[in-house]
Design a protein around this motif. Structure first.
Motif, mmCIF file in Angstrom:
data_model
loop_
_atom_site.group_PDB
_atom_site.id
_atom_site.type_symbol
_atom_site.label_atom_id
_atom_site.label_comp_id
_atom_site.label_asym_id
_atom_site.label_seq_id
_atom_site.Cartn_x
_atom_site.Cartn_y
_atom_site.Cartn_z
ATOM 1 N N LEU A 46 0.834 -1.210 0.000
ATOM 2 C CA LEU A 46 0.000 0.000 0.000
ATOM 3 C C LEU A 46 0.865 1.255 0.000
ATOM 4 N N ASN A 47 1.930 1.247 0.781
ATOM 5 C CA ASN A 47 2.839 2.396 0.800
ATOM 6 C C ASN A 47 3.506 2.594 -0.552
ATOM 7 N N GLU A 48 3.990 1.495 -1.148
ATOM 8 C CA GLU A 48 4.639 1.584 -2.461
ATOM 9 C C GLU A 48 3.668 2.091 -3.517
ATOM 10 N N HIS A 49 2.433 1.578 -3.476
ATOM 11 C CA HIS A 49 1.418 2.008 -4.449
ATOM 12 C C HIS A 49 1.162 3.514 -4.309
ATOM 13 N N TRP A 50 1.028 3.985 -3.075
ATOM 14 C CA TRP A 50 0.748 5.394 -2.858
ATOM 15 C C TRP A 50 1.930 6.259 -3.312
ATOM 16 N N LEU A 51 3.140 5.850 -2.985
ATOM 17 C CA LEU A 51 4.305 6.636 -3.403
ATOM 18 C C LEU A 51 4.419 6.706 -4.927
ATOM 19 N N SER A 52 4.002 5.657 -5.616
ATOM 20 C CA SER A 52 4.071 5.625 -7.084
ATOM 21 C C SER A 52 2.926 6.383 -7.749
ATOM 22 N N ASN A 53 1.809 6.568 -7.044
ATOM 23 C CA ASN A 53 0.617 7.144 -7.662
ATOM 24 C C ASN A 53 0.111 8.414 -6.976
#
Length: 179
Positions: A46-53
């Motif tokens: 979830l953190n990676e997804h948010w940082l990417s988007n």
């Protein structure tokens, strides 16, 4: 990652809708359970997804993690319950001390002495030490009280047969499991 993110946002919106219903005298709706397997990995994803988007003006923290936090804090009254499985239920993995405290019971299986002290707030009891036995766990509730329990040791197929008939598997299209 995106499917988990979207599902948590939908459940956060559902929580708001249920609270509006409760305020008008409603019951909150049908009881729901959110099962989060591999919670340590889910939170990282979830953190990676948010940082990417994340939009340039977006909040620092992932809205999906915030939605999960709201479900942990307020979901029970609205009949939305969260059951999570962690490799190690650290404060960072859960999202904060206050969120970790929302888990009324912790079921520990094959816990290390360090994990036991962290989650049960006392030394590992003799019944939890030694060679692990399949299906033998400890239920730890507030105050560090623990109860040793024997649980079913099922195959995946046996567990699916037992599971509730309505289920959503992230990664697959929502479907009704037919017996």
């Amino acid at each position: 990652r995106e499917e988990i993110y979207d599902l948590l946002l939908q459940l956060g919106a559902e929580l708001e809708t249920r609270y509006e219903s409760i305020e008008r005298g409603g019951t909150g709706g049908r009881r729901m359970f959110l099962f989060v397997e591999e919670s340590n990995l889910v939170n990282l994803a979830l953190n990676e997804h948010w940082l990417s988007n994340k939009p340039a003006d977006g909040p620092k923290r992932s809205p999906a993690r915030d939605a999960l936090g709201k479900l942990l804090f307020a979901g029970r009254e609205a009949k939305i319950h969260v059951v999570s499985v962690f490799q190690l239920m650290t404060v960072a993995a859960v999202g904060g001390t206050e969120l970790r405290e929302q888990f009324g019971a912790r079921i520990l299986s094959r816990a290390t002495p360090n994990a036991w002290r962290m989650l049960a707030d006392r030394p590992l009891p003799a019944t939890a030490a030694g060679e692990p036995r399949p299906g033998f766990m400890h239920v730890v509730i507030a105050g560090g009280r623990d109860v040793p329990v024997q649980v079913p040791f099922w195959t995946d197929e046996e567990a699916r047969e037992w599971a509730a008939p309505d289920r959503v598997d992230v990664g697959r299209r929502p479907s009704r499991v037919e017996k």
